[in-house]
Design a protein around this motif. Sequence first.
Motif, PDB file in Angstrom:
ATOM      1  N   ILE A   1      -7.160   3.809   3.439  1.00  0.00           N
ATOM      2  CA  ILE A   1      -6.586   2.470   3.318  1.00  0.00           C
ATOM      3  C   ILE A   1      -7.617   1.412   3.706  1.00  0.00           C
ATOM      4  O   ILE A   1      -7.838   0.429   2.989  1.00  0.00           O
TER       5      ILE A   1
ATOM      6  N   THR B   1       4.331   5.547   3.403  1.00  0.00           N
ATOM      7  CA  THR B   1       3.473   6.675   3.751  1.00  0.00           C
ATOM      8  C   THR B   1       4.234   7.992   3.672  1.00  0.00           C
ATOM      9  O   THR B   1       5.456   8.035   3.842  1.00  0.00           O
TER      10      THR B   1
ATOM     11  N   ILE C   1       0.850  -1.189   0.000  1.00  0.00           N
ATOM     12  CA  ILE C   1       0.000   0.000   0.000  1.00  0.00           C
ATOM     13  C   ILE C   1       0.881   1.233   0.000  1.00  0.00           C
ATOM     14  O   ILE C   1       1.652   1.458   0.940  1.00  0.00           O
TER      15      ILE C   1
ATOM     16  N   HIS D   1       3.714  -1.166   3.832  1.00  0.00           N
ATOM     17  CA  HIS D   1       3.093   0.142   3.680  1.00  0.00           C
ATOM     18  C   HIS D   1       4.163   1.227   3.537  1.00  0.00           C
ATOM     19  O   HIS D   1       5.182   1.199   4.224  1.00  0.00           O
TER      20      HIS D   1
END
Length: 684
Positions: free
Chosen positions: A37, A62, A3, A60
């Motif tokens: 998310i 970010t 992600i 992940h």
Amino acid sequence: MGIDIGGTFTDIALVDATGRLEIRKIASTPDDYSRGIAEGLAALVGELGIDPASITGIVHATTVATNTILEMKGARTGLVTTAGFKDVLEMRRLRVPVLYDLAYDKPPPLVPRQFRLEVRERLGPDGNVRVPLDESDVAAAAEVFRRAGIEAVAISFLHAYANADHEIRAEAMLREALGASVYICRGSDILPEIREYERTSTAVVNAYVGPVIRRYAEALEARLAHIGITAPIEMMHSGGGIMRLGRAVTRAAALVESGPAAGVIACARLGQGASGTANIISFDMGGTTAKAALVENGEAARTDEYEVGAGINLSSKLVKGGGYPIKMPFIDVSEIGAGGGSIVALDGQGRVTVGPQSAGAFPGPVAYGRGGIHATLTDVFVTLGYINPETLAGGSIAVDAEGARRALFEQIAGPLGQDVTTTARGVLQLAVSTMTRAVKAVSTYRGRDPRDFTLVAFGGNGPVVAADIAAALGIRRILVPPAAGVFSGLGLLRSDAEQDFVQPVLRDAGSLSADTFAALGEDIKARGRAAMEAEGHDLVSANFRLSADLRYFGQAYELNVPALTEGGVAPLIEAFHAEHARTYGHRSDSDPVQLVNLRLSIRVPAASEINGFAASPAMLRKDRRVDFPGGTLLSPVIGRDDLSSDWRAGPLIIEDYDATCVVPPGTDARLMADGTIEMLVRGQ
């Protein structure tokens, strides 16, 4: 699942046990990224019929840490430091990034002066105690912080890298006095190295963003647990590896620039695959920024110091003094504020500007129909016909082409007395010129000829302008990988678990016996093994890379060279002499060499294997007229699978679910065995 959160879209890549890959793009939710998310994953697992409990891992990346500093929205932070050193954050390194700007203001310290509190204590550079720690000063500082509502505290004592006892005791006292809700970190843990300013700055940045990252991590875990996902979460760190979420919270500064690192790692993996390309310039253009990095001989270029908060970064190795230094391993990325959402405007003198302000995810470009009112680069792409004038992302985003043209005319073309098409072409040319600066920062400005590299374009908009960027720089070959629009998310799945450790030495290298040197190496390896195993990593297949920082006595900075503990220090000293000659053009075999630090990098290879892609959503493609610089042409609009191994001449528009690739006239394209689009710019 991988992600990657961007300023406009969040990219999700999912690989199952058979190695099949699914990809999705969803709108980012800047008010609470964890909400976007969770909503995206809930929709995806529902659509694919996946049992949330069967998800085994989430990786992940970010921008939360970076944005916290750029927006100056970090925690209310205090600093405890050695008496006499409270103004280190103000004095900095006396570097100014602009030489002739008399109105330049350096960024304010992240800790106001009234919360930089001094403690009577002093250690020597050898770690010996010269002045014992005055615990009454620590207690007084704790009371000041408690009354002021301080949320985070950084501890940085002089020479604590050589002896952490004073910092450890101060930390224990502060934790007892302030409670678990206050985030506390110490420089000897975050950065056990010489140089008090860099160590203090790194600890302060870590404290400033730490509570924000902790809240984000807690919210993300809670939201995912609510939809039944309890898999361990790992975070991409700035050096290009991944680490457990718990460690990311304690080393929050390592999450600065975590997102851009994922795409560069994916490029390095691509070069090691079927494309067989060891020398790559990665070009990642999303909704907010365009980023470039160098992959040389299969390895991403790295730096051990980065400045955040200095505005747009034109490579950490070139410009210093404008931000807040973080002395940690970083993928060396150059970044320009020119993405699909970058706002196109006229300045006070009537000149066209592109970015760095962005329309973001909401309201976004005018073409997205979400209430955006400012013309953006995406609206320019729509106006020129570069991207689909009806829908994007497999039909999930409706496009208002007429609204895009109207905004561009009313805000730019009309005031300039030009037609919309001419204006759009000019804006694109200006944006390309701006973005080439990012590429030059990692190539030309560092003595590399971009013509010797292959340009790998990805991100939602990278393949749109890749041919224009290549033509401007004389680059002949371009690669557009599969899943280019979510390539950073794909890079997360291909990233290794990696951690770095450092051990200060500060001794005459020539005086170290073979046994002493070997023992130093074993000490740092044992510490690294213990830390990785405590987080649950299986080190059977791990790669251990030992290196050393050395310098001639009297020098201010070190050079890093690979180290082998076998054979004593003589080979290490010779490697340093050779590296000094390569770097500075001379060496001195008569001057003594100082061993400053030993460094250890432990890398555990990624477990995910990607063997194929799930079928893309059905897309309605129609040929359209495209306004290229040389004129307007009717261009075939095809899918990636419509290409073959035979070269096909442009103009072509290749539309995937997640990205659009523009093949202008004068450029040829074909499909490689692994699904990568290869383009050659004729005449380069």
